[in-house]
Motif scaffolding. Structure first.
Motif, PDB file in Angstrom:
ATOM      1  N   LEU A  31       0.851  -1.180   0.000  1.00  0.00           N
ATOM      2  CA  LEU A  31       0.000   0.000   0.000  1.00  0.00           C
ATOM      3  C   LEU A  31       0.890   1.233   0.000  1.00  0.00           C
ATOM      4  CD1 LEU A  31      -2.574  -1.197   2.648  1.00  0.00           C
ATOM      5  CD2 LEU A  31      -2.796  -1.231   0.180  1.00  0.00           C
ATOM      6  N   THR A  32       0.974   1.919  -1.101  1.00  0.00           N
ATOM      7  CA  THR A  32       1.869   3.067  -1.200  1.00  0.00           C
ATOM      8  C   THR A  32       1.091   4.355  -1.021  1.00  0.00           C
ATOM      9  OG1 THR A  32       1.596   3.047  -3.590  1.00  0.00           O
ATOM     10  CG2 THR A  32       3.500   1.914  -2.703  1.00  0.00           C
ATOM     11  N   ALA A  69      -0.158   7.944   6.595  1.00  0.00           N
ATOM     12  CA  ALA A  69       1.017   8.117   5.738  1.00  0.00           C
ATOM     13  C   ALA A  69       0.700   9.067   4.592  1.00  0.00           C
ATOM     14  CB  ALA A  69       1.485   6.764   5.205  1.00  0.00           C
ATOM     15  N   GLU A  70      -0.482   8.942   4.012  1.00  0.00           N
ATOM     16  CA  GLU A  70      -0.874   9.844   2.928  1.00  0.00           C
ATOM     17  C   GLU A  70      -0.962  11.281   3.426  1.00  0.00           C
ATOM     18  OE1 GLU A  70      -4.470   8.038   1.612  1.00  0.00           O
ATOM     19  OE2 GLU A  70      -3.456   6.679   0.202  1.00  0.00           O
ATOM     20  N   ALA A  75       1.597  16.600   3.602  1.00  0.00           N
ATOM     21  CA  ALA A  75       1.908  17.760   4.447  1.00  0.00           C
ATOM     22  C   ALA A  75       3.404  18.030   4.560  1.00  0.00           C
ATOM     23  CB  ALA A  75       1.324  17.540   5.854  1.00  0.00           C
ATOM     24  N   TRP A  76       4.236  17.182   3.963  1.00  0.00           N
ATOM     25  CA  TRP A  76       5.690  17.330   4.088  1.00  0.00           C
ATOM     26  C   TRP A  76       6.119  18.717   3.637  1.00  0.00           C
ATOM     27  CZ3 TRP A  76       9.650  15.061   6.353  1.00  0.00           C
ATOM     28  CH2 TRP A  76      10.938  15.327   5.931  1.00  0.00           C
ATOM     29  N   VAL A  82       8.918  13.306   0.510  1.00  0.00           N
ATOM     30  CA  VAL A  82       9.028  12.057   1.256  1.00  0.00           C
ATOM     31  C   VAL A  82       7.806  11.203   0.940  1.00  0.00           C
ATOM     32  CG1 VAL A  82       8.792  11.085   3.577  1.00  0.00           C
ATOM     33  CG2 VAL A  82      10.503  12.830   3.141  1.00  0.00           C
ATOM     34  N   ARG A  83       8.038   9.906   0.859  1.00  0.00           N
ATOM     35  CA  ARG A  83       6.921   8.992   0.661  1.00  0.00           C
ATOM     36  C   ARG A  83       7.045   7.824   1.635  1.00  0.00           C
ATOM     37  NH1 ARG A  83       7.083   8.467  -4.484  1.00  0.00           N
ATOM     38  NH2 ARG A  83       7.843   6.338  -4.870  1.00  0.00           N
ATOM     39  N   VAL A  84       6.234   7.837   2.688  1.00  0.00           N
ATOM     40  CA  VAL A  84       6.137   6.702   3.607  1.00  0.00           C
ATOM     41  C   VAL A  84       5.237   5.664   2.946  1.00  0.00           C
ATOM     42  CG1 VAL A  84       5.367   5.919   5.871  1.00  0.00           C
ATOM     43  CG2 VAL A  84       6.481   8.144   5.633  1.00  0.00           C
TER      44      VAL A  84
END
Length: 612
Positions: A31-32, A69-70, A75-76, A82-84
Motif C-alpha cells: 500500500l503506497t 502516511a498519505e 503535508a511534508w 518524502v513517501r512513507v
C-alpha cells in the motif's frame, strides 16, 4: 458474512521456506502513499528523488497507517519530498526476517520503519538475533503508536453466569472451567455443553502470544520478573496443560473465531460454539457493532449480534498490544523522515483517529473515549493490572514449552489426486512442477509443524478410470506422528494424478472417519485439499448432496453432545470451488484457505496446520 470473507487468501508471492516460528500466514498487499512536494501538496508518486520510507506494519492497523502516511506525505514541508510506504506484514514473520537478516528476494523491500502489534515481538527479535549470532537489535523502550489490551471475550449470558463484573474473573477461573466435568451444568446451564476456549497460535498471532504470556504469569503467581525456572515448575506445566485442554482449535488469526461465532449467533447457537476467546479489546468493539472482522465491504451494513460479547480483563493482569514504532534500517535521510513520521503519528489530532478505529491512544495526553465505552462491551477503566513483557529468554522458553503443552490433534489429510492435479503449477511452464508436485511437497513440509504425539493419517480421493465411481484410498492410518512421519512422507512422494473429483463424497467420508474415532482430548479435524469441483458421475444430485453434507457437518458441532470435527479446506488453483469449500469449512466451524496461486501452497498448508 459472505463465503469469500470467510476464506483466508494467499496471493502470489515469492516462494519461501516455512518453519513454525517464521512462517508467513498473511496476504501481503503493498500500500503506497502519495508524496507531496515541498509544501505544495501535489502528488509526486513517480518522483525518484523522493525519500522513500518503507514501513512494515501489522495487519490490523494497515488501513489507518495508510491514511496517516498519505496525510504525512502531502503535508511534508521539508526539502524535496518524502513517501512513507506502509506494507502489511505479520508481526511474527517480520520478527523472524529481521532477526535472520532481511532477505529482500523473499520478503520484498527491507523496512526502514517496523511496527509490530506488540513490543513482545521486539524482544523475540532480539533473542532470535542473538541466538543466531547476529547483532541486530531493536530498542527496549520504543515510542508507542496505539494501545489495545488483551481480553477474554465471553458471551454476555456466560459472563453473567460467572457473576462478572461484580465477581472478578481470571485465568484460574478459566482453568477451573477447562478442567471441571460439566462445568456449565454445575453453574445451571447444561445446555451450553463443555467449556470451550478459543486461542490463536502464539507463534503467529499477537493475541495468542499475549494470552500465553498472561497465562504463564497467572500459573506462576507472578506479576513481574517471570523466570525460566518458574516455567519448569510442575504447577505451571499442569496449569498450562489444563487451560489448553479446553481449546477448540488454534489458528493464525482471531478472525476465524469471531466470524464463526458471528455465524453461529445468526443461527442462535453462539453459546455452544465457544465459551471464551482470547482477543484484543478492539475486536470486541468490532464484533458488538456487527462487524466481527473489522472490515466493511462497499454496501455492506453491520448487523449487531443477538448475543453481545463482554470483555473480561483477567484479575491476575493482562498485556497491552502497544504497537511500537522501531526505526530498523535506512540511510540517514530515511531515518530522519521516519523519526518525523513517528512524531506525526503521536500528534493529538492523529491520535484521535486511533480512537475512531477502536484503539486506545498511545499519547497519554489524549483521553480515552468513544468507542471504548461500556455499551460496547469494554471498560475504559480496565485493566487494573498490566503485566510487563518478560525477558526475551523467558519469552523464548514460553513458546518452546507451548509446543509440548498445547492440545493434541487427530487429523486426516484428505488430498485430491484427480487428473487436473497433473497440470503445470505455473501456466506456460509445461516442464516445471505440477500442482500435485507442489502439494506433495507442501504437505510433507507441514508435517514438521505437528508435534510428535499428534495423530495424523493420509487418504486420497478420485474416481475410477473405467467406472467413474468414487475411489477413496487409505494410504496411512491415523496414528502418532512420531512413528508415522516417514511413512506419510513416503506415501506423499508416491502420489500420482488419476481421474475425477468426488468432492462431496470425499468430505463426508473423511468426516465419518474422524467422527467414528472421536477423541475428546484432541482437536479432531480434516484437511481437505482439492483443485476442482464435485465430479462423481451424477451431477443431478449435486445440490442435494451438498446440502446434506453441510447439514451433517453442522449437526456434529451443535448441541450438548456435540462431537465437532473441524474441516479445514484448501481451494487449490483457479478451478477450485471456493464458495462451496468455504461453506463446508463454515458448517464445521473451521476455516477455509484459498491457494488460487499453486505457488503459495507451502504457506497455505503451514497456515492450516497452525490450527493444531
Amino acid at each position: 458474512m459472505t463465503h469469500d470473507r470467510a476464506t483466508r487468501r494467499f496471493p502470489t508471492q515469492r516462494r519461501q521456506g516455512t518453519t513454525r516460528a517464521g512462517v508467513a500466514l498473511l496476504a501481503v498487499a503493498l500500500l503506497t502513499g502519495a508524496c507531496g512536494g515541498g509544501g505544495g501538496g501535489e502528488q509526486a508518486a513517480e518522483d525518484d528523488n523522493c525519500t522513500k520510507v518503507p514501513a512494515a506494519v501489522s495487519s490490523e492497523k494497515i488501513d489507518l497507517m495508510k491514511e496517516l502516511a498519505e496525510d504525512f506525505n502531502r503535508a511534508w514541508d521539508g526539502q524535496g519530498c518524502v513517501r512513507v510506504e506502509p506494507e502489511s506484514v505479520s508481526s511474527g514473520r517480520a520478527a523472524t526476517a529481521l532477526a535472520d537478516g532481511w532477505n529482500s528476494a523473499e520478503m520484498g523491500t527491507e523496512p526502514v520503519l517496523w511496527s509490530p502489534a506488540s513490543s513482545s515481538w521486539g524482544a523475540i527479535t532480539n533473542q532470535r538475533s542473538s541466538d543466531g549470532g547476529n547483532k541486530f537489535t531493536v530498542p527496549n523502550d520504543p515510542p508507542t503508536f496505539m494501545l489495545t489490551p488483551l481480553v477474554i471475550a465471553m458471551p454476555q449470558p456466560m459472563a453473567d453466569a460467572l457473576g462478572y463484573p461484580e465477581k472478578p474473573v481470571g485465568w484460574k477461573d478459566l482453568l477451573a472451567l477447562s478442567t471441571e466435568t460439566d462445568a456449565w451444568a454445575k453453574r445451571g446451564h447444561p445446555e451450553w455443553g463443555q467449556f470451550k476456549l478459543g486461542k490463536t497460535n502464539p507463534n503467529y498471532s499477537t493475541s495468542g502470544l499475549s494470552a500465553l504470556v498472561a497465562q504463564n504469569y497467572a500459573a506462576a503467581g507472578a506479576k513481574d520478573n517471570l523466570s525460566v525456572e518458574q516455567l519448569k515448575a510442575k504447577k505451571v506445566v499442569d496449569f498450562n496443560k489444563g487451560i489448553e485442554s479446553s481449546v477448540v482449535h488454534y489458528g493464525d488469526i482471531t478472525m476465524t473465531f469471531l466470524n464463526n461465532w458471528f455465524r453461529a449467533d445468526r443461527r442462535d447457537t453462539a453459546l455452544t460454539y465457544a465459551s471464551a476467546v482470547a482477543v484484543e479489546e478492539k475486536s470486541v468493539i468490532d464484533y458488538n457493532s456487527g462487524n466481527p472482522d473489522g472490515v466493511l465491504d462497499p454496501g455492506e451494513k453491520p448487523r449487531k449480534p443477538r448475543i453481545p460479547l463482554v470483555s473480561i480483563y483477567p484479575t491476575e493482569g493482562t498485556l497491552y498490544s502497544d504497537n511500537p514504532l522501531y526505526v530498523v534500517s535506512g540511510t540517514q535521510a530515511q531515518k530522519d523522515a521516519a523519526d518525523k513520521f513517528i512524531k506525526f503519528l503521536q500528534e493529538p489530532t492523529n491520535q484521535k483517529k486511533v480512537l475512531a478505529f477502536g484503539f486506545r491512544p498511545g499519547n497519554p495526553e489524549v483521553p480515552v473515549g468513544n468507542p471504548i465505552v461500556a455499551k460496547n462491551g469494554v471498560d475504559p477503566d480496565q485493566p487494573a493490572t498490566t503485566l510487563p513483557v518478560p525477558d526475551p529468554k523467558v519469552l523464548d522458553a514460553i513458546l518452546n514449552a507451548w509446543d509440548t503443552q498445547r492440545k493434541g490433534a487427530r487429523v486426516l489429510m484428505m488430498l485430491d489426486v484427480s487428473g487436473s492435479m497433473s497440470e503445470p503449477a505455473t501456466a506456460g511452464d509445461p516442464g516445471g512442477p505440477t500442482k500435485l508436485d507442489l502439494a506433495k511437497q507442501a504437505a510433507s513440509t507441514a508435517l514438521d509443524e505437528f508435534k510428535a504425539d499428534d495423530e495424523v493419517g493420509l487418504r486420497t480421493f478420485t474416481t475410477d478410470e473405467n467406472t467413474g465411481q468414487p475411489v477413496y484410498d487409505d494410504l496411512v492410518e491415523i496414528k502418532e506422528l512420531g512413528a508415522n512421519a516417514e511413512g506419510l512422507r513416503t506415501a506423499l512422494r508416491e502420489l500420482r494424478p488419476r481421474n475425477g473429483t468426488p468432492l462431496f463424497g470425499a468430505a463426508e467420508q473423511a468426516f465419518d472417519e474422524i467422527k467414528s474415532g472421536y477423541d475428546p482430548t484432541r482437536i479432531n479435524a480434516v484437511i481437505l485439499l482439492t483443485d476442482g469441483i464435485n465430479e462423481d458421475g451424477d451431477p443431478a444430485d449435486d445440490d442435494a448432496q451438498f446440502k446434506a453434507l453441510t447439514n451433517k457437518l453442522r449437526a456434529g458441532s451443535e448441541g450438548e453432545a456435540a462431537t465437532p470435527v473441524r474441516m479445514f479446506t484448501i481451494a487449490y488453483g483457479e478451478g477450485a470451488s471456493t464458495g462451496q469449500l468455504s461453506a463446508i469449512a463454515e458448517a464445521s466451524d473451521a476455516a477455509a484457505y484459498d491457494s488460487s496461486d499453486p505457488d503459495a501452497i507451502d504457506r497455505v498448508f503451514t497456515a492450516v496446520v497452525s490450527n493444531f
